[in-house]
Design a protein around this motif. Structure first.
Motif, PDB file in Angstrom:
ATOM      1  N   ASN A 103      -5.538  -6.337  -6.504  1.00  0.00           N
ATOM      2  CA  ASN A 103      -6.878  -6.898  -6.681  1.00  0.00           C
ATOM      3  C   ASN A 103      -7.527  -7.252  -5.347  1.00  0.00           C
ATOM      4  N   LEU A 104      -6.715  -7.733  -4.408  1.00  0.00           N
ATOM      5  CA  LEU A 104      -7.237  -8.044  -3.076  1.00  0.00           C
ATOM      6  C   LEU A 104      -7.753  -6.779  -2.393  1.00  0.00           C
ATOM      7  N   GLY A 105      -6.991  -5.691  -2.509  1.00  0.00           N
ATOM      8  CA  GLY A 105      -7.428  -4.427  -1.921  1.00  0.00           C
ATOM      9  C   GLY A 105      -8.721  -3.919  -2.537  1.00  0.00           C
ATOM     10  N   THR A 106      -8.840  -4.074  -3.859  1.00  0.00           N
ATOM     11  CA  THR A 106     -10.069  -3.653  -4.536  1.00  0.00           C
ATOM     12  C   THR A 106     -11.269  -4.433  -4.031  1.00  0.00           C
ATOM     13  N   GLU A 107     -11.121  -5.755  -3.951  1.00  0.00           N
ATOM     14  CA  GLU A 107     -12.249  -6.581  -3.517  1.00  0.00           C
ATOM     15  C   GLU A 107     -12.611  -6.323  -2.055  1.00  0.00           C
ATOM     16  N   ALA A 108     -11.617  -6.000  -1.238  1.00  0.00           N
ATOM     17  CA  ALA A 108     -11.907  -5.666   0.156  1.00  0.00           C
ATOM     18  C   ALA A 108     -12.771  -4.403   0.239  1.00  0.00           C
ATOM     19  N   ILE A 109     -12.469  -3.420  -0.583  1.00  0.00           N
ATOM     20  CA  ILE A 109     -13.265  -2.188  -0.606  1.00  0.00           C
ATOM     21  C   ILE A 109     -14.666  -2.458  -1.136  1.00  0.00           C
ATOM     22  N   ARG A 110     -14.765  -3.319  -2.138  1.00  0.00           N
ATOM     23  CA  ARG A 110     -16.061  -3.580  -2.766  1.00  0.00           C
ATOM     24  C   ARG A 110     -17.038  -4.309  -1.848  1.00  0.00           C
ATOM     25  N   THR A 111     -16.563  -4.824  -0.738  1.00  0.00           N
ATOM     26  CA  THR A 111     -17.494  -5.440   0.201  1.00  0.00           C
ATOM     27  C   THR A 111     -18.360  -4.398   0.896  1.00  0.00           C
ATOM     28  N   SER A 112     -17.924  -3.122   0.846  1.00  0.00           N
ATOM     29  CA  SER A 112     -18.690  -2.079   1.523  1.00  0.00           C
ATOM     30  C   SER A 112     -19.171  -0.970   0.595  1.00  0.00           C
ATOM     31  N   THR A 113     -18.558  -0.811  -0.585  1.00  0.00           N
ATOM     32  CA  THR A 113     -18.991   0.229  -1.521  1.00  0.00           C
ATOM     33  C   THR A 113     -18.638  -0.168  -2.943  1.00  0.00           C
ATOM     34  N   SER A 114     -19.450   0.280  -3.904  1.00  0.00           N
ATOM     35  CA  SER A 114     -19.185   0.022  -5.313  1.00  0.00           C
ATOM     36  C   SER A 114     -18.650   1.252  -6.025  1.00  0.00           C
ATOM     37  N   GLU A 115     -18.371   2.323  -5.286  1.00  0.00           N
ATOM     38  CA  GLU A 115     -17.854   3.551  -5.877  1.00  0.00           C
ATOM     39  C   GLU A 115     -16.489   3.283  -6.524  1.00  0.00           C
ATOM     40  N   PRO A 116     -16.328   3.546  -7.838  1.00  0.00           N
ATOM     41  CA  PRO A 116     -15.073   3.223  -8.532  1.00  0.00           C
ATOM     42  C   PRO A 116     -13.849   3.911  -7.936  1.00  0.00           C
ATOM     43  N   PHE A 117     -14.010   5.147  -7.477  1.00  0.00           N
ATOM     44  CA  PHE A 117     -12.867   5.867  -6.930  1.00  0.00           C
ATOM     45  C   PHE A 117     -12.296   5.138  -5.726  1.00  0.00           C
ATOM     46  N   PHE A 118     -13.152   4.665  -4.836  1.00  0.00           N
ATOM     47  CA  PHE A 118     -12.675   3.984  -3.633  1.00  0.00           C
ATOM     48  C   PHE A 118     -12.107   2.607  -3.963  1.00  0.00           C
ATOM     49  N   ALA A 119     -12.658   1.960  -5.001  1.00  0.00           N
ATOM     50  CA  ALA A 119     -12.099   0.675  -5.428  1.00  0.00           C
ATOM     51  C   ALA A 119     -10.667   0.853  -5.913  1.00  0.00           C
ATOM     52  N   VAL A 120     -10.417   1.913  -6.672  1.00  0.00           N
ATOM     53  CA  VAL A 120      -9.055   2.200  -7.143  1.00  0.00           C
ATOM     54  C   VAL A 120      -8.150   2.562  -5.972  1.00  0.00           C
ATOM     55  N   ALA A 121      -8.684   3.334  -5.025  1.00  0.00           N
ATOM     56  CA  ALA A 121      -7.891   3.674  -3.837  1.00  0.00           C
ATOM     57  C   ALA A 121      -7.511   2.419  -3.061  1.00  0.00           C
ATOM     58  N   GLY A 122      -8.436   1.458  -2.978  1.00  0.00           N
ATOM     59  CA  GLY A 122      -8.128   0.195  -2.313  1.00  0.00           C
ATOM     60  C   GLY A 122      -7.038  -0.574  -3.040  1.00  0.00           C
ATOM     61  N   PHE A 123      -7.088  -0.548  -4.363  1.00  0.00           N
ATOM     62  CA  PHE A 123      -6.037  -1.205  -5.155  1.00  0.00           C
ATOM     63  C   PHE A 123      -4.673  -0.621  -4.795  1.00  0.00           C
ATOM     64  N   GLY A 124      -4.582   0.708  -4.806  1.00  0.00           N
ATOM     65  CA  GLY A 124      -3.303   1.345  -4.512  1.00  0.00           C
ATOM     66  C   GLY A 124      -2.847   1.140  -3.082  1.00  0.00           C
ATOM     67  N   ALA A 125      -3.794   1.202  -2.140  1.00  0.00           N
ATOM     68  CA  ALA A 125      -3.434   1.067  -0.729  1.00  0.00           C
ATOM     69  C   ALA A 125      -2.851  -0.298  -0.419  1.00  0.00           C
ATOM     70  N   ALA A 126      -3.250  -1.325  -1.168  1.00  0.00           N
ATOM     71  CA  ALA A 126      -2.704  -2.664  -0.953  1.00  0.00           C
ATOM     72  C   ALA A 126      -1.490  -2.932  -1.826  1.00  0.00           C
ATOM     73  N   ALA A 127      -1.503  -2.419  -3.065  1.00  0.00           N
ATOM     74  CA  ALA A 127      -0.446  -2.763  -4.020  1.00  0.00           C
ATOM     75  C   ALA A 127       0.886  -2.094  -3.698  1.00  0.00           C
ATOM     76  N   VAL A 128       0.855  -0.819  -3.353  1.00  0.00           N
ATOM     77  CA  VAL A 128       2.119  -0.100  -3.135  1.00  0.00           C
ATOM     78  C   VAL A 128       2.920  -0.685  -1.972  1.00  0.00           C
ATOM     79  N   PRO A 129       2.314  -0.884  -0.783  1.00  0.00           N
ATOM     80  CA  PRO A 129       3.103  -1.496   0.298  1.00  0.00           C
ATOM     81  C   PRO A 129       3.599  -2.895  -0.050  1.00  0.00           C
ATOM     82  N   ALA A 130       2.778  -3.682  -0.752  1.00  0.00           N
ATOM     83  CA  ALA A 130       3.208  -5.028  -1.118  1.00  0.00           C
ATOM     84  C   ALA A 130       4.405  -4.982  -2.050  1.00  0.00           C
ATOM     85  N   ALA A 131       4.378  -4.075  -3.026  1.00  0.00           N
ATOM     86  CA  ALA A 131       5.487  -3.965  -3.972  1.00  0.00           C
ATOM     87  C   ALA A 131       6.755  -3.474  -3.277  1.00  0.00           C
ATOM     88  N   VAL A 132       6.614  -2.510  -2.376  1.00  0.00           N
ATOM     89  CA  VAL A 132       7.794  -2.012  -1.642  1.00  0.00           C
ATOM     90  C   VAL A 132       8.377  -3.119  -0.772  1.00  0.00           C
TER      91      VAL A 132
END
Length: 440
Positions: A103-132
């Motif tokens: 969720n943090l990654g999503t909100e970070a992306i949403r500060t610059s764009t509202s495009e859903p694809f990039f919001a999901v990419a932000g979610f994954g970019a933050a969630a996967v490293p955190a989980a690992v």
């Protein structure tokens, strides 16, 4: 920094309390429960309230979102104390960090764009490293062997599930997301054997690339893309690349068929909604039986790789996808032609009528089931390749015929199109299995 980003950062900080689980065990539920109680009954104004409050929380005068998250985390932590098959600590930690940092990654992306694809990419970019990272901390603390491939695979699967649920549900449903991610990746962890690193890298690269292409071409929306990528990763890791080849044939050809002469379909009033893009419901209705077959295969191989059920599951998988592709091609091609007839009475009906068929659509459907049958003969362990592939195609034809019959008789108020598709693909898969038992 926006209010939403600050709030997401605060929730991520709460999620990191999960890292106490290697030391506290099930007692980790205590701090999460305390946070939940304070959010629900004690904190109703002030800076802390403003930090965590969602719009609905201000209306109700209590931190419902934080309370729900805390109670869900506490409930998941209690599973760490199960007497025989306790929830693994690393799975618990990963589930909380995926949602918190995603969720943090999503909100970070949403500060610059509202495009859903990039919001999901932000979610994954933050969630996967955190989980690992969370899993790594637990494994090092427990002095266990670090299995990077398995850790990354579970992080990816958990992230895809969380991102998909976040796309489909409301923000207030985060407690459901936490519980779902924890329970599902717990199940997947129990099913997987060794995960070769090259296979994992290839699975992620291929499925993510194809998912991005499907979204870019408009053959899938964000939720459909996430569902397809999740199915692809699970199929490659639990089944293999041969199984994935059959799956991706359905996704690619079926997706392009839905866009084929789309303007003409719109003019005739028979075009699919959402500009022909597949959503989660459509993907699962057509590929859900195949997913069940892949998961069942992994479970069977953990018990007895030579079991009869293991030998039957490739036919379930292939027969269901033959039905799915055949039905898609039959519908998407057939609706472009005049003079359709109801399959039950052969009386002329309007284009787009449930259960209507045209000879052009039937030919397209036969081409679809034949394509999957031939590909399955090459890619899947069907025993005799030629005979096995033919049985898959026959099962697929039975499935698309069932789809038309159900469409003409029960589709409508009682059963929707997605339910009909699921039952048709199940029929195709089971028919292939029965035929294989008779002729092989």
């Amino acid at each position: 920094m926006t209010r939403r980003l600050r709030r997401a950062g605060a929730f991520a900080a709460v999620a990191t309390l999960a890292l106490a689980a290697p030391v506290l065990g099930a007692a980790t539920a205590v701090p999460f429960a305390a946070i939940a109680v304070a959010a629900a009954f004690l904190v109703d104004d002030g800076p802390l309230f403003e930090l965590f409050a969602r719009p609905g929380d201000r209306r109700d005068g209590r931190l419902n979102g934080l309370a729900g998250f805390g109670f869900a985390a506490a409930a998941l932590a209690l599973l760490l104390a199960l007497p025989r098959a306790a929830l693994p600590v690393d799975i618990f930690v990963a589930a909380l960090l995926i949602l918190g940092f995603g969720n943090l990654g999503t909100e970070a992306i949403r500060t610059s764009t509202s495009e859903p694809f990039f919001a999901v990419a932000g979610f994954g970019a933050a969630a996967v490293p955190a989980a690992v990272a969370g899993q790594y901390v637990v494994i090092v603390y427990e002095n266990a062997v670090v299995n990077w491939s398995a850790m990354i695979f579970l992080a990816i699967v958990g992230t895809l599930i969380a991102a998909l649920l976040r796309e489909l549900l409301y923000e207030r449903d985060d407690p459901l997301v936490v519980l779902s991610v924890g329970l599902v990746i717990w199940l997947i962890a129990a099913l997987i054997g060794p995960v070769p690193t090259p296979d994992l890298i290839a699975a992620l690269a291929v499925t993510a690339g194809l998912g991005g292409i499907s979204y870019g071409l408009g053959t899938a929306d964000v939720s459909g893309m996430l569902t397809g990528v999740l199915l692809g990763v699970l199929t490659i890791v639990l089944g293999g690349f041969g199984w994935f080849a059959v799956l991706i044939a359905f996704f690619a050809i079926g997706g392009l068929a839905s866009k084929f002469r789309y303007e003409a379909k719109q003019a005739r009033g028979v075009a699919e909604d959402n500009d022909g893009a597949r959503g989660t419901g459509n993907v699962l209705a057509n590929a859900g039986v195949a997913l069940i077959a892949v998961i069942a295969l992994a479970a069977a191989e953990q018990v007895d790789p030579a079991a009869v059920v293991s030998l039957a599951l490739p036919f379930v998988f292939a027969g269901s996808l033959a039905t799915a592709l055949g039905d898609t091609l039959s519908s998407e091609v057939g609706c472009l032609y005049d003079n359709p007839r109801l399959i039950t009475t052969l009386e002329p009906v309007e284009p787009g009528t449930d259960g209507a068929i045209t000879w052009q659509g039937e030919l397209a459907g036969l081409a679809g089931v034949g394509l999957v049958g031939g590909l399955s003969a090459v890619a899947l362990p069907l025993g005799s390749a030629v005979v096995g592939g033919a049985l898959v195609a026959v099962g697929g034809f039975a499935g698309i015929t069932t789809d038309s019959l159900l469409g003409a008789t029960v589709e409508g108020d009682r059963f929707g199109n997605q339910s009909i598709n699921f039952f048709a693909t199940l029929t195709g898969g089971l028919t292939s299995v029965v035929l294989a038992a008779v002729f092989l």
